[in-house]
Write an enzyme that holds these catalytic residues in place. Structure first.
Site, PDB file in Angstrom:
ATOM      1  N   LYS A 122       0.813  -1.213   0.000  1.00 57.97           N
ATOM      2  CA  LYS A 122       0.000   0.000   0.000  1.00 57.97           C
ATOM      3  C   LYS A 122       0.850   1.270   0.000  1.00 57.97           C
ATOM      4  CE  LYS A 122      -4.267  -1.995   1.605  1.00 57.97           C
ATOM      5  NZ  LYS A 122      -3.807  -3.403   1.665  1.00 57.97           N
TER       6      LYS A 122
HETATM    7  C1  LIG Z   1      -4.343  -4.458   1.021  1.00 59.71           C
HETATM    8  C2  LIG Z   1      -3.541  -5.692   0.904  1.00 59.71           C
HETATM    9  C3  LIG Z   1      -3.860  -6.696  -0.035  1.00 59.71           C
HETATM   10  C4  LIG Z   1      -5.072  -6.638  -0.926  1.00 59.71           C
HETATM   11  O1  LIG Z   1      -5.000  -5.626  -1.895  1.00 59.71           O
HETATM   12  P1  LIG Z   1      -6.338  -5.116  -2.596  1.00 59.71           P
HETATM   13  O2  LIG Z   1      -5.919  -3.969  -3.412  1.00 59.71           O
HETATM   14  O3  LIG Z   1      -7.258  -4.731  -1.477  1.00 59.71           O
HETATM   15  O4  LIG Z   1      -6.865  -6.239  -3.397  1.00 59.71           O
HETATM   16  C5  LIG Z   1      -3.039  -7.818  -0.095  1.00 59.71           C
HETATM   17  N1  LIG Z   1      -1.975  -7.958   0.721  1.00 59.71           N
HETATM   18  C6  LIG Z   1      -1.637  -7.020   1.623  1.00 59.71           C
HETATM   19  C7  LIG Z   1      -0.466  -7.247   2.496  1.00 59.71           C
HETATM   20  C8  LIG Z   1      -2.392  -5.849   1.744  1.00 59.71           C
HETATM   21  O5  LIG Z   1      -2.052  -4.938   2.657  1.00 59.71           O
END
Ligand SMILES: *Cc1c(COP(=O)(O)O)cnc(C)c1O
Length: 571
Positions: A122
Site C-alpha cells: 500500500k
Molecule cells: C491491502 C492488501 C492486499 C489486498 O490488496 P487489494 O488492493 O485490497 O486487493 C493484499 N496484501 C496485503 C499485504 C495488503 O495490505
C-alpha cells in the site's frame, strides 16, 4: 481528463476533485470519463531503461490535466514519492524456484512491492496520494493568499483573510494498513491524520510501526473495543455533516482513484524487469524493422497472480492492460477463504455468504488478514467496463454516452441488490468478458501455511513468503500455463509484518530477528505516541464521543497526548 461516477450521478470532475472527494456522492467510484489513453507497443518498449518514476510519469500524465499539475511538478512529485523506497528498482523482481518434481519448470517471478517505508504494497499508492494531497492543498492556499494580497493592495502583513484549506484524514485499521496511511501523510502540510485501532488487539509490531511516528500531524487513537467499533466510529463521524464539514474530514481508502492510477506503475516497471530476467534484448527489437506482431511473437507471455482483497491491486493491472501493457495473457485473482470474487468467477453471481435472510456471515479471519473482506469495493469499477461491453482486446468502444448510461444503470441496480439481498448476478456475456482477462483461485489457510514452509525449505531458508504472497503463489501453482509463459506473483508484504503466521509455518529454528529488517526491530523499542479512547467496557457511542472530543481538542490546540479521555474500565 475528466472523471465520472460508476453510478452515473456525478460527472465532469477534474483529477483534483476526484482525488480529494474519494467516494462519489451517489455512492459510486470515480473512473475516467474520457477514453483511456492507449500507448503504442513501440512507445512502451522505448521506456525500457527509464527509472521507475519516469515510467510512472508516462502513465499518470494523460490522467491529470497539465493545468492541474505541470510536467515538471508531476515528475518531481513522483520522483519524491518513490524515493522513499529502499530498492533501486523500487519494486524489484526476484526469481523463486518453482516447487516442481523435476526442477525443470520455469521459476516464478516474485514482484516485491514491499520496499516502501512500512514494508507493504500500500506504500506505493499512499506515498503518491500523500504528496498529491499536499500539492493540491498548498496550491489552493497559495492561490487564496495571492488573491487576498491583490485585494488588500499589498497590505503589510499580506495575510489571507480566508480559512485555510486543510484536510483531516480519519480512518480505522485492524493493524495491517494504518501504517501505510500514516507514513503517506506524516509531515504533510495542511494534512492531519487520525487513525483508530482497537486497543490491545493489534500485534506489537503493527502497533509499534504506527505509534512511533513522531510527526506533529499524526494522531494514533487506541479505542477500547474491537475493529468493527473503530470502523463504526469513523462512519458515524463521517455521517454527521456538521462535524464532517467543520473538520474537513477526508478518507484515503482504497477506492481513491489516485491509488489505482499510481499502482499501474509496477505492472509496467515489472514488465521490463521480467524481460531483463528473461534476457530479452529490447533495444535490438526496437532497432529492428519488425512489425508489432513480430515483436510480440518474440516476447514471452505473462500471467500476473495477485493476492486480492478489495480488488485495487489487480484492478490496476486491468487498467495497465487497457493502456497497452503487452504480453499479459491472464490476471489471476488469488483469494483467501473470503472468496466472493472466486465464487463470482465460477458462477456469475456475486454474493455474500448469508447466515440467514438479511444477515451476512462476517468475514473469516485468515492467515492473510489484509484480504479478509466481505465485498471487494473496487470490483465495481471493473463491473462498469464489463457492463459497458468493453472488449478484452482493450480497444475503447466508440464514444457512446448511451452505453455509459446503460453501464451505470446496471451497476446501480447490482449495488442496490447487493445491499438489499446480499448479492447479484450478471449476464453470461458479462462473465465471459471478465473471464477473457481474469481467472481465479481460492486458497485456504492450510495451503497458505504449507506454501510458506515449502518455499522456505526449497530455498534452503533463503526466502520467506508472507502469508498474502503465499496465497498468490499457491494460486499460481494451481493455474496451468503453457511452457515459456512467465508467471509473476505480486508480493504484497514483507514477511516480518506477519510474524505469527510465518513463524508458525516455518517452525522452530527460525527467529523473528532472523528475517525482520532492522528498522522493524528498532521500532519495537522506540517511544510510542498514542491516545486512548476509553469506552466504559466497549460502548460504541462512548467511543464516538471520545474520538470527537479528541479531534475537537486537537483543533483547539490542546495537547491530546497529555490528557485523559475516559478512565480504564474496572472489572
Ligand atoms: C491491502 C492488501 C492486499 C489486498 O490488496 P487489494 O488492493 O485490497 O486487493 C493484499 N496484501 C496485503 C499485504 C495488503 O495490505
Amino acid at each position: 481528463m475528466k472523471y465520472r461516477s460508476t453510478r452515473g450521478q456525478s460527472s465532469g470532475l477534474s483529477f483534483e476533485e476526484a482525488v480529494l472527494a474519494g467516494l462519489a456522492p451517489d455512492g459510486g467510484l470515480y473512473i475516467p470519463q474520457d477514453a483511456l489513453p492507449r500507448f503504442a507497443l513501440r512507445d512502451i518498449l522505448s521506456w525500457h531503461g527509464k527509472q521507475y518514476h519516469e515510467i510512472a510519469y508516462q502513465l499518470v500524465r494523460p490522467f491529470v490535466g497539465p493545468e492541474e499539475i505541470s510536467d515538471a511538478d508531476l515528475l518531481a512529485l513522483l520522483k519524491r514519492s518513490f524515493a522513499s523506497f529502499t530498492h533501486d528498482d523500487v519494486t524489484p523482481v526476484v526469481v523463486l524456484p518453482k516447487d516442481s518434481e523435476d526442477g525443470a519448470q520455469d521459476p516464478f517471478y516474485v514482484l516485491e512491492l514491499f520496499h516502501g517505508p512500512t514494508f507493504a504494497f500500500k506504500d506505493v499508492a499512499l506515498q503518491v496520494l500523500g504528496n498529491l494531497f499536499e500539492f493540491f492543498l498548498t496550491r489552493k492556499n497559495d492561490q487564496e493568499a495571492s488573491k487576498a494580497n491583490g485585494t488588500t493592495n499589498g497590505a503589510a502583513n499580506g495575510h489571507a483573510q480566508h480559512a485555510e484549506h486543510t484536510i483531516t484524514v480519519l480512518g480505522a485499521t485492524s493493524g495491517d494498513t494504518g501504517g501505510a496511511a500514516i507514513y503517506g501523510l506524516r509531515g504533510k502540510k495542511y494534512v492531519k491524520v487520525f487513525i483508530l485501532h482497537p486497543k490491545g488487539r493489534i500485534s506489537d509490531v503493527q502497533e509499534a510501526q504506527m505509534t512511533t511516528v513522531a510527526d506533529s500531524n499524526v494522531f494514533n487513537i487506541a479505542v477500547e473495543g474491537v475493529f468493527d467499533d473503530c470502523q463504526d466510529v469513523v462512519k458515524m463521524c463521517f455521517s454527521d455533516p456538521a462535524f464532517r464539514d467543520k473538520h474537513k474530514l477526508g478518507a484515503i481508502n482504497s477506492i481513491n482513484w489516485a491509488r489505482i492510477l499510481a499502482q499501474t506503475s509496477y505492472y509496467f516497471a515489472s514488465f521490463f524487469l521480467v524481460l531483463r530476467q528473461a534476457n530479452v534484448d529490447v533495444k535490438a527489437l526496437l532497432d529492428s524493422s519488425k512489425s508489432d506482431e513480430e515483436i510480440l511473437a518474440a516476447l514471452p507471455k505473462i500471467v500476473y497472480s495477485v493476492p486480492t482483497g478489495n480488488f485495487g491491486d489487480i484492478l490496476a493491472g486491468y487498467y495497465a492492460v487497457r493502456m497497452g501493457l503487452p504480453c499479459v495473457s491472464k490476471l489471476l485473482i488469488a483469494t483467501n477463504e473470503n472468496d466472493i470474487l472466486h465464487r463470482f468467477m465460477e458462477t456469475g453471481t456475486y454474493a455474500k455468504r448469508m447466515k440467514e435472510a438479511g444477515v451476512a456471515e462476517p468475514a473469516r479471519a485468515t492467515l492473510s488478514p489484509a484480504m479478509d473482506i466481505l465485498v471487494s469495493s473496487n470490483f465495481e469499477r471493473l463491473l462498469w467496463y464489463l457492463e459497458r461491453g468493453d472488449s478484452v482486446s482493450g480497444e475503447e468502444p466508440a464514444k457512446d454516452d448511451s452505453l455509459a448510461s446503460k453501464a451505470s444503470a446496471a451497476v446501480q441496480s447490482h449495488m442496490k441488490s447487493l445491499n438489499t439481498t446480499g448479492g447479484f448476478s450478471v449476464s453470461p456475456d458479462v462473465l465471459e468478458r471478465c473471464k477473457a482477462t481474469f481467472a481465479s483461485k481460492c486458497v485456504d489457510n492450510a495451503e497458505t501455511s504449507d506454501a510458506i514452509k515449502r518455499y522456505h525449505t526449497r530455498t534452503k531458508g533463503a526466502y520467506i513468503l508472507d502469508p498474502h504472497t503465499a496465497v498468490g503463489v499457491v494460486a499460481a501453482e494451481r493455474y496451468p500455463v503453457e511452457s515459456g509463459t512467465k508467471v509473476v506473483v505480486l508480493s504484497t508484504a514483507h514477511p516480518a509484518k506477519f510474524p505469527e503466521a510465518v513463524l508458525e509455518a516455518v517452525g522452530s529454528g527460525v527467529k523473528y530477528e532472523d528475517f525482520a529488517p532492522k528498522e522493524m526491530v528498532e521500532f519495537l523499542s522506540m517511544p510510542r505516541k498514542c491516545v486512548t479512547a476509553w469506552t466504559e467496557g466497549g460502548d460504541k457511542m462512548v467511543a464516538e464521543k471520545r474520538v470527537r472530543e479528541i479531534i475537537e481538542d486537537e483543533a483547539n490546540g490542546v495537547d491530546v497526548f497529555g490528557k485523559e479521555y475516559g478512565k480504564p474500565t474496572k472489572n
